[in-house]
Design an enzyme around this catalytic site. Structure first.
Site, PDB file in Angstrom:
ATOM      1  N   MET A 298       0.847  -1.199   0.000  1.00  0.00           N
ATOM      2  CA  MET A 298       0.000   0.000   0.000  1.00  0.00           C
ATOM      3  C   MET A 298       0.876   1.239   0.000  1.00  0.00           C
ATOM      4  O   MET A 298       1.831   1.328   0.759  1.00  0.00           O
ATOM      5  CB  MET A 298      -0.908  -0.030   1.238  1.00  0.00           C
ATOM      6  CG  MET A 298      -1.774   1.200   1.392  1.00  0.00           C
ATOM      7  SD  MET A 298      -2.877   1.429  -0.027  1.00  0.00           S
ATOM      8  CE  MET A 298      -3.080   3.208   0.015  1.00  0.00           C
ATOM      9  N   GLU A 299       0.486   2.223  -0.852  1.00  0.00           N
ATOM     10  CA  GLU A 299       1.355   3.373  -1.150  1.00  0.00           C
ATOM     11  C   GLU A 299       1.204   4.562  -0.219  1.00  0.00           C
ATOM     12  O   GLU A 299       1.472   5.689  -0.608  1.00  0.00           O
ATOM     13  CB  GLU A 299       1.058   3.848  -2.572  1.00  0.00           C
ATOM     14  CG  GLU A 299      -0.294   4.545  -2.762  1.00  0.00           C
ATOM     15  CD  GLU A 299      -1.446   3.663  -3.216  1.00  0.00           C
ATOM     16  OE1 GLU A 299      -2.445   4.187  -3.712  1.00  0.00           O
ATOM     17  OE2 GLU A 299      -1.336   2.431  -3.071  1.00  0.00           O
ATOM     18  N   GLU A 333       4.707   0.970  -5.719  1.00  0.00           N
ATOM     19  CA  GLU A 333       4.298   1.855  -4.614  1.00  0.00           C
ATOM     20  C   GLU A 333       4.974   3.220  -4.711  1.00  0.00           C
ATOM     21  O   GLU A 333       4.378   4.238  -4.374  1.00  0.00           O
ATOM     22  CB  GLU A 333       4.596   1.205  -3.253  1.00  0.00           C
ATOM     23  CG  GLU A 333       3.946  -0.162  -3.042  1.00  0.00           C
ATOM     24  CD  GLU A 333       2.498  -0.263  -3.490  1.00  0.00           C
ATOM     25  OE1 GLU A 333       1.744   0.707  -3.305  1.00  0.00           O
ATOM     26  OE2 GLU A 333       2.116  -1.309  -4.044  1.00  0.00           O
TER      27      GLU A 333
END
Length: 927
Positions: A298-299, A333
């Site tokens: 998750m970025e 990401e």
């Protein structure tokens, strides 16, 4: 509630009487009846104090939100999910007043009612106290735990807010367009550390021995990007050329597996800084390996989070494909720090704007920064994956309306990611890399800190030809950039008289689902073209009314110069300068479409592949294998034609063409394994082993060669061992026994361990030994291979989930279920498990999530009988909307099984006849 009646006029002009309004938890009317928040008020700044308790597994907090009022109103609508809200105050210039709170859990909404009007153009603050349990799913603010090598269980807390879960951690305006600044404070015990999006400014001692970490204020961003972690992680750090501090965090015993990720993150962040011509916005970026994590990564801005397998790398134990996978996920990401974080889609219907881009940038960035990874050899696989889903009538447009959280979750699929990346790749090829890049930079600079829709991107790319003066310097830089890296630059050479209208072209790819099948028929110098939607269905009405603007590329037997033509109509005619022996469309498969060579077309291609297959690139060959077998599914090509084409594979060595050959042939016997037809199944298995025998025999049991060669070696040896190819089984058995005798200390070549473990797991003693090693290993990639090998065993008692006990993390369960479902001895177990545990699974992994969708489609996609279809329909048909009956993956499942049934009914006799004929021919040649 005089305030309510006023608001009804202000916000709900079209509504009838109060009975139309939803009812809040206290029985009163709730003053807002839509899932999306009103635009009367927006947040400017959040002051958050969060205090997680890792012993009692809950948290408390205070949120102070500064508001900007756009229209007179007396009601503030925002999100909160499954939390207790108390002491809600309005901090107005006139003083502090309590607000009345209504809750409407169905939409996760709160209404804060004020006695007096909040005036347009003024700023106010609200303060809310809140409390909740740490989530035991993988989203919101959730608990994670890990076991040390001495067996101690340690607990930590981490966040995952995309797409709609920030509201479960603090009250907020939880939609991507409500961007704000966040100032975060975390209260913790001294034995833990806290990290968040921004660097820590200071730590304050509180009474009772607690510490409060104060983090710097973020830049303007969406709620889904907020992140914080409380843990006992250790970290390693380096600084990029541009002065950004990069740190990688992991549990203490795995910190020695972080060096590769740290170097990759530094290198890739520097690459993006240069490529986008916009410096990374924050002073630091952390990458954290979370022991329990549902997605791949998750970025979150400044603090990206990863599965441990997506970040941790052991140079001695990780394979070539592990290295490729980890580098790609970090590239993905970090690409988001610009695409997604700096410029964010207005709403989740355009999710592809960030996900398609990040997927696409994995390949662009690695191609330039890590040429040794040969990432180009793998891109086509993404387009084939997307087409698999996109060939069903239950597919959806890349940009598609979504309302509720389940529909939003469903957007995180192969269409948004892989099709998004493939149509961007097609556009880049169409515009030229240089023009594409200038357009991208223009888009990012113009919309920094803002929210966009797809048309903003198309405008930026259309205007590349007349970019403003401030980009001239950028253009020069890009020419140098292209020259330095041998990238093509220069004008697009498309045969089309019209002005370029990128939006008109790309709307046909993003606003309608599916993709075109282009039929090509060569008559002398004339090439007749026609397009239709490719769809696996027996209902022709579903293919009507579709038209694409297709950037066609082609080459011929007389010229390997790539010719280009934009097909805008249903049919058209091209003229060749001279007659040719063959023509190949969609060169290197840079376009997202299939091609059918009518008339003698396929025969001329089969002859070419049999006599001189290297006249075409490996990607072109993979593209032909894919197209010919997919055309069998819709009755455009006979199965024996596709099988004749596959014969050339005995001379194939390139990874994409070889794996696509397997990808089309293996599912044929996989369908048979779920039926009682052992003779034909074994004939088919024999054909595939024979086809690749030469290539398998040439594989060395070492770790030598390029990344593509190493990935291919793992693939081939695993296949050969699973298929009981004697030389492979003998070698793998010897190596497994040696490894077992050394108590697992012998160092095996990494690329062959999968084949060795699979053979080892065939005996009860071997399986138990692997399981013990799995239980104690701290090497994530090794554990991953052991886990897969244990699911391939024919020992049915070892395929039950209780075999894994508490040893396997729940996050790994979906992968194991899918793997067992591919095992002929386990497919019924997997289906029974999915049904029996459905309610637990959807609670843990969330309705509409790619995890649930993947399990549903993968567990069922090899069924091909009416009985199994009825059983699947009976189970999914019994669900309610709350338990997932509306999920798209269920429709995909029905369609796939129906397609399998049609395929078997039509093609089994042809397959039997072709295999018989071939074995006679081979036997005759051997005499």
């Amino acid at each position: 509630f005089s305030s309510q009646s006023r608001l009804r006029v202000a916000i709900l002009p079209n509504q009838g009487q109060a009975k139309d309004l939803p009812i809040a938890t206290n029985g009163q009317p709730f003053p807002w009846d839509r899932m999306r928040l009103p635009k009367t008020i927006s947040p400017l700044h959040y002051d958050l104090t969060i205090h997680p308790n890792l012993t009692t597994l809950d948290f408390t907090g205070v949120a102070r939100i500064e508001l900007d009022v756009h229209e007179d109103t007396s009601i503030i609508i925002l999100h909160a999910k499954q939390m207790q809200i108390s002491n809600v105050l309005l901090l107005a210039p006139e003083g502090i007043r309590p607000l009345h709170v209504l809750e409407y859990p169905h939409f996760h909404q709160l209404a804060l009612l004020s006695d007096s009007v909040l005036t347009k153009g003024r700023k106010y603050e609200v303060q809310l106290e809140f409390a909740a349990n740490l989530s035991d799913s993988y989203h919101g603010f959730y608990k994670s735990s890990y076991r040390t090598s001495s067996g101690e269980v340690r607990v930590m807390a981490s966040t995952q807010f995309e797409a709609t879960f920030a509201r479960a951690a603090f009250p907020c305006f939880d939609e991507p367009a409500f961007k704000a600044n966040f100032t975060i404070r975390i209260i913790r015990e001294p034995r833990h550390i806290a990290i968040s999006n921004m660097p820590k400014v200071k730590t304050v001692e509180l009474p009772g021995g607690l510490l409060e970490d104060h983090f710097d204020t973020t830049i303007k961003m969406s709620t889904y990007l907020v992140a914080y972690i409380v843990s006992d992680f250790l970290s390693v750090s380096k600084t990029t050329q541009h002065g950004v501090k990069i740190s990688v965090y992991a549990v203490p015993e795995k910190i020695n597996q972080t060096a590769y990720a740290l170097d990759a993150a530094v290198k890739l962040l520097d690459f993006y800084d240069n490529y986008y011509d916009i410096p990374y916005q924050l002073p630091k970026h952390d990458l954290a390996a979370i022991p329990d994590f549902q997605a791949g990564a998750m970025e979150n801005w400044g603090l990206s989070t990863y599965r441990e397998t997506g970040l941790l790398f052991d140079p001695d134990r990780s394979s070539a494909s592990d290295k490729l996978g980890i580098t790609k996920v970090i590239a993905h990401e970090l690409a988001h720090q610009w695409f997604g974080n700096l410029v964010t889609m207005e709403w989740w219907n355009d999710l592809w704007l960030k996900e398609g881009f990040a997927k696409f940038m994995e390949y662009i960035s690695l191609d330039i920064s890590y040429p040794e990874l040969h990432v180009d050899d793998f891109f086509l696989g993404k387009c084939f994956d997307a087409m698999e889903v996109d060939s069903l009538s239950s597919s959806h447009p890349v940009s598609t309306p979504v309302e509720n959280p389940m529909q939003i979750q469903e957007m995180f699929d192969d269409v948004s990611y892989d099709k998004g990346a493939c149509i961007l790749n097609m556009l880049r090829d169409f515009l030229t890399p240089e023009a594409f890049e200038i357009g991208i930079i223009q888009y990012l600079k113009r919309y920094s800190y803002q929210n966009t829709v797809s048309s903003h991107l198309w405008e930026s790319l259309t205007n590349v030809s007349d970019v403003s003066d401030d980009l001239d310097e950028g253009r020069l830089k890009h020419r140098e950039f292209c020259a330095k890296r041998n990238l093509p630059s220069g004008a697009s050479k498309w045969q089309s008289d019209d002005e370029l209208d990128v939006r008109a072209i790309m709307d046909t790819w993003t606003l309608q689902e599916g993709f075109p099948l282009v039929t090509v028929e060569v008559r002398g110098r004339e090439v007749r073209l026609s397009q239709e939607r490719y769809l696996k269905t027996d209902d022709p009405s579903l293919t009507e009314g579709f038209l694409w603007q297709i950037p066609l590329t082609y080459m011929t037997s007389t010229s390997n110069t790539i010719q280009r033509f934009l097909l805008k109509t249903k049919t058209d005619i091209l003229y060749l300068p001279e007659e040719v022996d063959w023509v190949k469309f969609n060169v290197d498969m840079s376009g997202y479409y299939m091609v059918h060579y009518a008339g003698e077309g396929w025969n001329s291609i089969i002859r070419l592949l049999q006599h001189n297959h290297t006249a075409l690139s490996g990607n072109d060959r993979a593209n032909l294998i894919h197209n010919v077998f997919q055309l069998v599914s819709i009755g455009k090509v006979r199965l024996d034609t596709a099988l004749e084409l596959s014969l050339y594979l005995s001379r194939e060595t390139e990874i994409m063409a070889v794996t696509q050959g397997f990808g089309e042939l293996v599912p044929l016997y996989k369908l048979m394994e779920k039926r009682d037809m052992a003779a034909l199944e074994n004939q088919m298995k024999g054909y595939i082993v024979d086809l690749f025998r030469g290539l398998i025999d040439r594989q060395e049991w070492t770790d030598s060669g390029s990344v593509s060669e190493r990935v291919l070696r793992s693939y081939l040896l695993l296949f050969a061992c699973v298929r009981n190819y004697a030389p492979c089984v003998t070698k793998a058995t010897q190596l497994f026994n040696k490894w077992k005798d050394s108590d697992g200390t012998l160092s095996l070549p990494v690329d062959i361990t999968m084949a060795v473990f699979v053979i080892g797991a065939r005996t009860p003693e071997g399986w138990d030994f692997l399981f013990e090693k799995y239980r104690h290993s701290m090497q994530m990639s090794v554990k991953s291979r052991m886990k897969t090998a244990m699911t391939v065993t024919s020992l049915q008692d070892k395929l039950t989930w209780s075999s894994y006990g508490e040893v396997m993390k729940t996050q790994d369960l979906p992968g194991v279920v899918v793997s067992v479902s591919k095992n002929p001895h386990g497919y019924k177990l997997a289906w029974d498990f999915l049904r029996a545990n459905w309610h637990t699974l959807i609670k843990k992994f969330d309705l509409g999530s790619s995890t649930i969708s993947h399990m549903v489609t993968q567990v069922t996609n090899q069924y091909s009988t009416r009985e199994m279809l009825d059983e699947v329909r009976s189970f999914f048909g019994s669900l309610t909307e709350e338990t997932g009956s509306e999920m798209r993956c269920i429709q995909q499942t029905y369609e796939t099984i129906e397609d399998n049934i049609r395929w078997m009914d039509t093609n089994l006799p042809l397959l039997q006849a072709w295999l018989n004929k071939r074995s006679h021919k081979v036997a005759h040649e051997d005499l």
